[in-house]
Design a protein around this motif. Structure first.
Motif, PDB file in Angstrom:
ATOM      1  N   HIS A  35      -0.406   0.464   8.727  1.00 30.72           N
ATOM      2  CA  HIS A  35       0.264   1.426   7.331  1.00 30.72           C
ATOM      3  C   HIS A  35      -1.164   1.778   6.674  1.00 30.72           C
ATOM      4  CE1 HIS A  35      -0.410  -0.898   4.168  1.00 30.72           C
ATOM      5  NE2 HIS A  35       0.217  -2.224   5.021  1.00 30.72           N
TER       6      HIS A  35
ATOM      7  N   GLY B 108      -0.615  12.648  10.069  1.00 25.17           N
ATOM      8  CA  GLY B 108       1.209  13.488  10.415  1.00 25.17           C
ATOM      9  C   GLY B 108       0.721  13.383  11.757  1.00 25.17           C
TER      10      GLY B 108
ATOM     11  N   GLY C 220       1.213  10.569  14.266  1.00 23.18           N
ATOM     12  CA  GLY C 220       2.803   9.950  14.641  1.00 23.18           C
ATOM     13  C   GLY C 220       2.781   9.307  12.689  1.00 23.18           C
TER      14      GLY C 220
ATOM     15  N   ARG D 180       4.110   8.001   9.487  1.00 22.78           N
ATOM     16  CA  ARG D 180       4.757   9.031   7.813  1.00 22.78           C
ATOM     17  C   ARG D 180       5.230   9.609   7.015  1.00 22.78           C
ATOM     18  NH1 ARG D 180       9.923   6.393   7.380  1.00 22.78           N
ATOM     19  NH2 ARG D 180       9.958   4.435   7.976  1.00 22.78           N
ATOM     20  N   THR D 181       5.501   9.448   6.384  1.00 21.12           N
ATOM     21  CA  THR D 181       4.988   9.439   4.464  1.00 21.12           C
ATOM     22  C   THR D 181       6.375   8.640   4.419  1.00 21.12           C
ATOM     23  OG1 THR D 181       4.137  11.397   4.779  1.00 21.12           O
ATOM     24  CG2 THR D 181       5.294  10.006   2.272  1.00 21.12           C
ATOM     25  N   ILE D 182       5.811   7.418   3.534  1.00 20.74           N
ATOM     26  CA  ILE D 182       6.944   6.333   3.919  1.00 20.74           C
ATOM     27  C   ILE D 182       6.966   6.173   1.579  1.00 20.74           C
ATOM     28  CG2 ILE D 182       7.489   5.206   5.389  1.00 20.74           C
ATOM     29  CD1 ILE D 182       5.334   3.032   3.861  1.00 20.74           C
TER      30      ILE D 182
ATOM     31  N   LEU E 291       1.802   5.880   3.795  1.00 22.24           N
ATOM     32  CA  LEU E 291       1.962   6.404   5.159  1.00 22.24           C
ATOM     33  C   LEU E 291       2.307   5.292   6.697  1.00 22.24           C
ATOM     34  CD1 LEU E 291      -0.665   8.654   4.075  1.00 22.24           C
ATOM     35  CD2 LEU E 291       1.287   9.690   5.855  1.00 22.24           C
TER      36      LEU E 291
ATOM     37  N   ARG F 136       2.941   3.670  10.953  1.00 21.01           N
ATOM     38  CA  ARG F 136       2.875   4.900  12.131  1.00 21.01           C
ATOM     39  C   ARG F 136       3.534   3.096  12.760  1.00 21.01           C
ATOM     40  NH1 ARG F 136       2.006   3.469  17.318  1.00 21.01           N
ATOM     41  NH2 ARG F 136       2.195   5.521  18.494  1.00 21.01           N
TER      42      ARG F 136
END
Length: 166
Positions: A117, A132, A135, A137-139, A158, A160
């Protein structure tokens, strides 16, 4: 077309160049809350030795780097790391950051790490796009999480999650 750079493990031999690139990123104002790169000993001690790489051009100059740190010493978080990736301004747009991120993903998955992260300022749109594509993702967004040069800043979180480690 052959790659214009090669990836190798980050060592103290490249420490000055790594820290100079870090300082350039700091000076640009949208990479980190830090205001000054640390001394090599502090930097080296905070990074996991098996999960840090530099990209070198054909002369051996460092173009960029990636490194990971443990997020906690609690055993529940043994498979979670936080990372940073920095590229010299003159080397941007050449795939250096993506190659470094890919190398980090390979090394962490081989070690059984299931989550990488990071936190990125929302103004750093190039880094958000890069992550992005790799791979991540925005959390969520931590709003007004800290002051940077006297200004409250948000940080986009972010992660992965490795599909190989379940």
């Amino acid at each position: 077309m052959a790659a214009e750079f090669r990836l190798v493990p980050m060592t103290a031999e490249r420490g000055d160049e790594v820290l100079a690139i870090y300082q350039r990123g700091i000076d640009e104002g949208n990479a980190t809350f830090e205001t000054r790169a640390p001394e090599w000993a502090a930097f080296d001690g905070a990074k996991l030795g098996d999960h840090r790489f530099v990209a070198l051009d054909d002369t051996g100059a460092v173009l960029g780097w990636v490194a990971a740190s443990a997020v906690s010493d609690r055993c529940a978080y043994a498979g979670v790391v936080e990372h940073s990736v920095y590229v010299h301004p003159d080397a941007r747009g050449r795939g250096v950051a993506r190659a470094l991120l890919d190398a980090l993903i390979v090394s962490t998955e081989a070690a059984g790490i299931w989550t990488i992260h990071c936190g990125i300022f929302p103004e750093n749109t190039a880094s958000l796009a890069l992550h992005g594509r790799a791979g991540f993702r925005t959390i969520g967004t931590r709003e007004r999480i800290g002051r940077h040069h006297g200004v409250w800043r948000d940080v986009v979180l972010l992660e992965r999650r490795s599909p190989a480690i379940g």
